[in-house]
Write a protein that holds these residues in place. Structure first.
Motif, mmCIF file in Angstrom:
data_model
loop_
_atom_site.group_PDB
_atom_site.id
_atom_site.type_symbol
_atom_site.label_atom_id
_atom_site.label_comp_id
_atom_site.label_asym_id
_atom_site.label_seq_id
_atom_site.Cartn_x
_atom_site.Cartn_y
_atom_site.Cartn_z
ATOM 1 N N SER A 253 51.831 34.661 28.049
ATOM 2 C CA SER A 253 50.938 34.335 29.199
ATOM 3 C C SER A 253 50.114 34.916 28.758
ATOM 4 C CB SER A 253 51.411 35.404 30.432
ATOM 5 O OG SER A 253 53.113 35.093 30.998
ATOM 6 N N ALA A 254 49.468 34.081 27.896
ATOM 7 C CA ALA A 254 47.491 35.417 26.912
ATOM 8 C C ALA A 254 46.614 34.597 28.225
ATOM 9 C CB ALA A 254 47.348 34.255 25.808
ATOM 10 N N VAL A 255 46.628 33.523 29.066
ATOM 11 C CA VAL A 255 45.202 33.728 30.167
ATOM 12 C C VAL A 255 46.884 32.545 31.100
ATOM 13 C CG1 VAL A 255 42.960 32.276 30.719
ATOM 14 C CG2 VAL A 255 43.699 33.054 28.110
ATOM 15 N N ASN A 256 45.694 33.304 32.053
ATOM 16 C CA ASN A 256 47.065 32.591 33.657
ATOM 17 C C ASN A 256 45.528 32.417 35.027
ATOM 18 O OD1 ASN A 256 50.318 34.125 33.053
ATOM 19 N ND2 ASN A 256 48.478 35.294 32.590
ATOM 20 N N PHE A 257 46.374 31.983 35.435
ATOM 21 C CA PHE A 257 45.033 30.947 36.875
ATOM 22 C C PHE A 257 46.562 31.127 37.916
ATOM 23 C CE2 PHE A 257 43.700 28.568 39.638
ATOM 24 C CZ PHE A 257 41.508 28.806 39.619
ATOM 25 N N LEU A 258 45.595 31.746 38.886
ATOM 26 C CA LEU A 258 46.623 31.913 40.367
ATOM 27 C C LEU A 258 46.273 30.749 41.145
ATOM 28 C CD1 LEU A 258 48.881 33.379 42.185
ATOM 29 C CD2 LEU A 258 47.304 34.931 42.636
ATOM 30 N N CYS A 259 47.087 29.632 41.253
ATOM 31 C CA CYS A 259 46.585 29.071 42.215
ATOM 32 C C CYS A 259 46.958 28.147 43.310
ATOM 33 C CB CYS A 259 47.380 27.028 41.476
ATOM 34 S SG CYS A 259 47.502 26.397 40.083
ATOM 35 N N SER A 260 47.744 29.425 44.070
ATOM 36 C CA SER A 260 48.311 29.905 45.484
ATOM 37 C C SER A 260 48.873 30.879 45.277
ATOM 38 C CB SER A 260 48.792 28.644 45.835
ATOM 39 O OG SER A 260 50.522 28.826 44.907
ATOM 40 N N GLY A 261 49.385 31.782 46.428
ATOM 41 C CA GLY A 261 50.409 32.928 46.802
ATOM 42 C C GLY A 261 49.145 34.098 46.592
ATOM 43 N N PHE A 262 49.426 35.056 46.558
ATOM 44 C CA PHE A 262 49.166 36.326 46.288
ATOM 45 C C PHE A 262 49.485 37.685 45.286
ATOM 46 C CE2 PHE A 262 46.964 40.617 48.004
ATOM 47 C CZ PHE A 262 45.550 40.001 47.889
ATOM 48 N N LEU A 263 49.124 38.391 44.974
ATOM 49 C CA LEU A 263 49.491 39.307 43.799
ATOM 50 C C LEU A 263 49.259 40.673 43.558
ATOM 51 C CD1 LEU A 263 49.965 37.024 40.294
ATOM 52 C CD2 LEU A 263 51.946 36.748 41.828
ATOM 53 N N LYS A 264 50.298 41.556 43.790
ATOM 54 C CA LYS A 264 49.959 42.829 43.525
ATOM 55 C C LYS A 264 50.231 43.177 41.843
ATOM 56 C CE LYS A 264 53.085 45.715 45.149
ATOM 57 N NZ LYS A 264 53.238 46.673 46.163
ATOM 58 N N SER A 265 49.751 43.410 41.388
ATOM 59 C CA SER A 265 49.623 43.984 39.629
ATOM 60 C C SER A 265 50.621 45.780 39.217
ATOM 61 C CB SER A 265 48.271 43.830 39.079
ATOM 62 O OG SER A 265 47.633 45.024 39.459
ATOM 63 N N LEU A 266 51.370 45.788 38.885
ATOM 64 C CA LEU A 266 51.625 46.897 38.877
ATOM 65 C C LEU A 266 51.822 47.896 37.053
ATOM 66 C CD1 LEU A 266 55.291 46.667 40.450
ATOM 67 C CD2 LEU A 266 53.286 47.335 41.407
ATOM 68 N N LEU A 267 51.639 48.954 37.498
ATOM 69 C CA LEU A 267 51.267 49.790 36.324
ATOM 70 C C LEU A 267 52.555 51.198 36.069
ATOM 71 C CD1 LEU A 267 47.272 49.861 34.986
ATOM 72 C CD2 LEU A 267 49.262 48.031 34.165
ATOM 73 N N GLU A 268 52.617 50.982 34.766
ATOM 74 C CA GLU A 268 54.115 52.484 34.409
ATOM 75 C C GLU A 268 52.905 53.485 34.399
ATOM 76 O OE1 GLU A 268 57.598 52.547 33.245
ATOM 77 O OE2 GLU A 268 57.002 50.546 32.003
ATOM 78 N N ILE A 269 52.383 54.583 35.320
ATOM 79 C CA ILE A 269 51.503 55.565 35.201
ATOM 80 C C ILE A 269 52.381 56.525 36.180
ATOM 81 C CG2 ILE A 269 48.863 56.331 35.274
ATOM 82 C CD1 ILE A 269 48.056 53.378 35.162
ATOM 83 N N PRO A 270 52.911 57.818 35.367
ATOM 84 C CA PRO A 270 52.449 57.508 34.003
ATOM 85 C C PRO A 270 54.265 56.575 33.631
ATOM 86 C CG PRO A 270 53.899 59.931 34.910
ATOM 87 C CD PRO A 270 53.249 59.019 35.675
ATOM 88 N N VAL A 271 54.638 56.571 32.171
ATOM 89 C CA VAL A 271 55.749 56.001 32.203
ATOM 90 C C VAL A 271 57.213 55.979 33.184
ATOM 91 C CG1 VAL A 271 57.478 55.371 30.794
ATOM 92 C CG2 VAL A 271 54.963 56.093 29.634
ATOM 93 N N GLY A 272 57.142 55.180 33.067
ATOM 94 C CA GLY A 272 58.563 55.254 34.098
ATOM 95 C C GLY A 272 58.305 55.006 35.975
ATOM 96 N N THR A 273 57.148 55.061 36.377
ATOM 97 C CA THR A 273 56.411 55.638 37.780
ATOM 98 C C THR A 273 55.754 54.273 37.426
ATOM 99 O OG1 THR A 273 57.171 58.301 37.706
ATOM 100 C CG2 THR A 273 55.251 56.485 39.058
#
Length: 247
Positions: free
Chosen positions: A60-80
């Motif tokens: 997934s080097a480059v991605n395009f969201l054609c339709s829908g809605f996304l939420k991004s999640l990061l592990e900060i701190p690790v495991g959370t």
């Protein structure tokens, strides 16, 4: 729901939700041969509500969201896992660089379609077409600008306005798309860097104005005119003009 105050204002803020992938490529100055080459090597992901995917460089080097809605999640701190942002239809974003220590996960808040280009395909296309190389630089730059803009915004305005602005932009997406998306108060709080208690306090104050009402899974806008009075519209319009992929 009332009409938005000023159709031109609505257009300025919501224009980022109107693009499809081929239009995005054409607006990025790719010719027919370059567009055909990109489309030939695309991976199409159909995500059901609640489904997740990892934006790694290999797939997934480059991605395009054609339709829908996304939420991004990061592990900060690790495991959370913490909410790090949202992506609406028309948004182009890159995967995490190879060898990176942090990987971004995305969860679909409604049925979504994502077009992805593998890392090896992107490298080959970037060597063959200078326009694709330039587009790749722009995509990576867009994300850096978006992250910078929101960090600057969070430090330049008070936290109350930050929460209201976030809710306002999310509400515009729902009005524009005609689709309801569940946005938890916890997600808004994590995204804005405030406590859930504070986010709830801001929402309750907005409820008292008659602009919105609380409901399960988020808020409902009762009057965009009243809601517009609560936010710094000039700031939002400026962000939309400066960043064509405003989150």
């Amino acid at each position: 729901m009332s009409e938005f105050k000023g159709e031109s204002d609505f257009d300025k803020i919501s224009h980022a939700f109107e693009n499809d992938f081929e239009s995005f490529l054409r607006k990025s100055n790719l010719n027919d041969d370059a567009i055909a080459s990109v489309l030939d090597c695309c991976i199409v992901r159909e995500l059901d509500k609640g489904e997740t995917f990892t934006a790694d460089y290999e797939m997934s080097a480059v991605n395009f969201l054609c339709s829908g809605f996304l939420k991004s999640l990061l592990e900060i701190p690790v495991g959370t896992l913490r909410c790090a942002g949202f992506a609406a239809a028309g948004y182009c974003f890159h995967g995490d660089p190879p060898g990176g220590r942090q990987v971004t996960n995305y969860i679909a808040l409604r049925q979504s379609r994502v077009i992805s280009i593998r890392g090896e395909d992107l490298q080959r296309l970037a060597k063959e077409f200078s326009s694709i190389f330039e587009l790749t630089i722009k995509v990576y730059t867009y994300k850096l600008y978006a992250e910078r803009n929101w960090l600057v915004l969070g430090s330049a305005i008070d936290k109350k306005q930050y929460v209201l602005t976030t809710l306002y932009l999310l509400s515009i997406y729902q009005l524009k798309s005609g689709e309801e998306v569940t946005i938890r108060q916890q997600d808004v709080a994590e995204y804005c860097g405030v406590t859930q208690t504070y986010a709830n306090l801001v929402i309750n104050e907005a409820v008292k104005t008659g602009a919105i009402k609380k409901k399960y899974g988020g808020i409902e806008v009762l009057s965009f005119e009243l809601f517009t009075d609560l936010v710094d519209l000039d700031l939002i319009e400026n962000m939309a003009e400066q960043d064509p992929q405003m989150p």
